[in-house]
Design a protein around this motif. Structure first.
Motif, PDB file in Angstrom:
ATOM      1  N   ARG A  82      32.210  -2.844   9.584  1.00 34.68           N
ATOM      2  CA  ARG A  82      32.562  -4.225   9.234  1.00 34.68           C
ATOM      3  C   ARG A  82      33.379  -4.313   7.942  1.00 34.68           C
ATOM      4  NH1 ARG A  82      28.883  -8.389  11.010  1.00 34.68           N
ATOM      5  NH2 ARG A  82      29.739  -9.587   9.291  1.00 34.68           N
ATOM      6  N   SER A  83      33.811  -3.168   7.420  1.00 36.19           N
ATOM      7  CA  SER A  83      34.583  -3.126   6.167  1.00 36.19           C
ATOM      8  C   SER A  83      33.834  -3.823   5.035  1.00 36.19           C
ATOM      9  CB  SER A  83      35.972  -3.754   6.356  1.00 36.19           C
ATOM     10  OG  SER A  83      36.689  -3.049   7.331  1.00 36.19           O
ATOM     11  N   LEU A  84      32.545  -3.481   4.906  1.00 36.65           N
ATOM     12  CA  LEU A  84      31.694  -4.070   3.873  1.00 36.65           C
ATOM     13  C   LEU A  84      31.356  -3.047   2.805  1.00 36.65           C
ATOM     14  CD1 LEU A  84      29.171  -5.896   6.231  1.00 36.65           C
ATOM     15  CD2 LEU A  84      30.940  -6.988   4.823  1.00 36.65           C
ATOM     16  N   GLY A  85      31.112  -3.520   1.611  1.00 37.16           N
ATOM     17  CA  GLY A  85      30.658  -2.682   0.516  1.00 37.16           C
ATOM     18  C   GLY A  85      29.599  -3.415  -0.280  1.00 37.16           C
ATOM     19  N   VAL A  86      29.061  -2.750  -1.288  1.00 41.39           N
ATOM     20  CA  VAL A  86      28.071  -3.373  -2.160  1.00 41.39           C
ATOM     21  C   VAL A  86      28.701  -4.616  -2.796  1.00 41.39           C
ATOM     22  CG1 VAL A  86      26.705  -3.052  -4.259  1.00 41.39           C
ATOM     23  CG2 VAL A  86      26.858  -1.207  -2.580  1.00 41.39           C
ATOM     24  N   GLY A  87      27.963  -5.726  -2.727  1.00 45.19           N
ATOM     25  CA  GLY A  87      28.435  -6.992  -3.269  1.00 45.19           C
ATOM     26  C   GLY A  87      28.995  -7.936  -2.217  1.00 45.19           C
ATOM     27  N   ASP A  88      29.304  -7.433  -1.031  1.00 42.64           N
ATOM     28  CA  ASP A  88      29.816  -8.288   0.041  1.00 42.64           C
ATOM     29  C   ASP A  88      28.669  -9.039   0.702  1.00 42.64           C
ATOM     30  OD1 ASP A  88      32.447  -7.532  -0.366  1.00 42.64           O
ATOM     31  OD2 ASP A  88      32.334  -5.873   1.063  1.00 42.64           O
ATOM     32  N   ALA A  89      29.010 -10.046   1.487  1.00 43.20           N
ATOM     33  CA  ALA A  89      28.005 -10.884   2.136  1.00 43.20           C
ATOM     34  C   ALA A  89      28.126 -10.807   3.658  1.00 43.20           C
ATOM     35  CB  ALA A  89      28.154 -12.326   1.681  1.00 43.20           C
ATOM     36  N   ILE A  90      26.967 -10.988   4.328  1.00 45.40           N
ATOM     37  CA  ILE A  90      26.909 -11.093   5.777  1.00 45.40           C
ATOM     38  C   ILE A  90      26.123 -12.354   6.118  1.00 45.40           C
ATOM     39  CG2 ILE A  90      27.061  -8.595   6.110  1.00 45.40           C
ATOM     40  CD1 ILE A  90      24.028  -8.618   6.737  1.00 45.40           C
ATOM     41  N   GLY A  91      26.070 -12.713   7.385  1.00 49.09           N
ATOM     42  CA  GLY A  91      25.307 -13.882   7.812  1.00 49.09           C
ATOM     43  C   GLY A  91      26.136 -15.148   7.781  1.00 49.09           C
ATOM     44  N   HIS A  92      25.475 -16.274   8.023  1.00 50.08           N
ATOM     45  CA  HIS A  92      26.140 -17.581   8.027  1.00 50.08           C
ATOM     46  C   HIS A  92      26.320 -18.065   6.597  1.00 50.08           C
ATOM     47  CE1 HIS A  92      25.975 -18.611  12.347  1.00 50.08           C
ATOM     48  NE2 HIS A  92      24.977 -17.756  12.342  1.00 50.08           N
TER      49      HIS A  92
END
Length: 178
Positions: A82-92
């Motif tokens: 999902r191209s995510l790293g520490v500090g990024d957000a997921i969910g609604h």
């Protein structure tokens, strides 16, 4: 699951751990299949090390989740997907397809400590990266936006007793909830 069935499961000799979890999910992009939900388990602080050991995972970046926090830790493979790293957000509202009704912040990444072989009908599939994540049970259980999410049990079999446990669950505890 009815309390008497939970008690039976917890005390069975083939059960090493019975862990309460709130199942969430986030969407990953699976080649050929498209988008697919991947489990994110909201678990208690003292159960997380058990699941990390069971899954063969260790923290590799950032920190682990804190109780009652809106944090999540993901396997590196899932974060990369999902191209995510520490500090990024997921969910609604960040990603509407995620089965997470609020925004959770990625605070850590996990790496596999052993390869994962998948047995598919007698054929060993090459090692696959783990795709999973963990959030705070206390946060999810106490938040009004998560009230419809049931509590599930994650059952960790005693070493060498996996087949015994599976047979016992299928023959004795078989129900739509188990």
């Amino acid at each position: 699951i009815a309390p008497d069935i939970v008690a039976q499961i917890r005390t069975h000799p083939a059960v090493d751990h019975a862990i309460s979890a709130k199942p969430l999910s986030m969407v990953a992009n699976v080649p050929i299949v498209g988008e697919s939900p991947i489990p994110i388990y909201a678990v208690r602080d003292h159960d997380l090390p058990i699941l990390l050991e069971t899954y063969g995972l260790r923290p590799s970046e950032g920190m682990v989740i804190q109780p009652r926090s809106d944090h999540v830790i993901l396997t590196s493979a899932l974060a990369r997907n999902r191209s995510l790293g520490v500090g990024d957000a997921i969910g609604h509202p960040v990603h509407e397809q995620d089965g997470i009704p609020t925004e959770l912040t990625v605070v850590g990444l996990l790496e596999s400590v052993r390869p994962t072989l998948v047995d598919r009908g007698g054929y060993d599939v090459p090692p696959m990266p783990r795709w999973a994540g963990f959030a705070s049970y206390e946060y999810v259980n106490g938040h009004e936006r998560y009230t419809d999410i049931p509590t599930h049990m994650l059952i960790v079999p005693a070493k060498g007793r996996e087949a015994d446990l599976e047979v016992w669950l299928e023959e004795t505890i078989a129900s739509p909830q188990v």
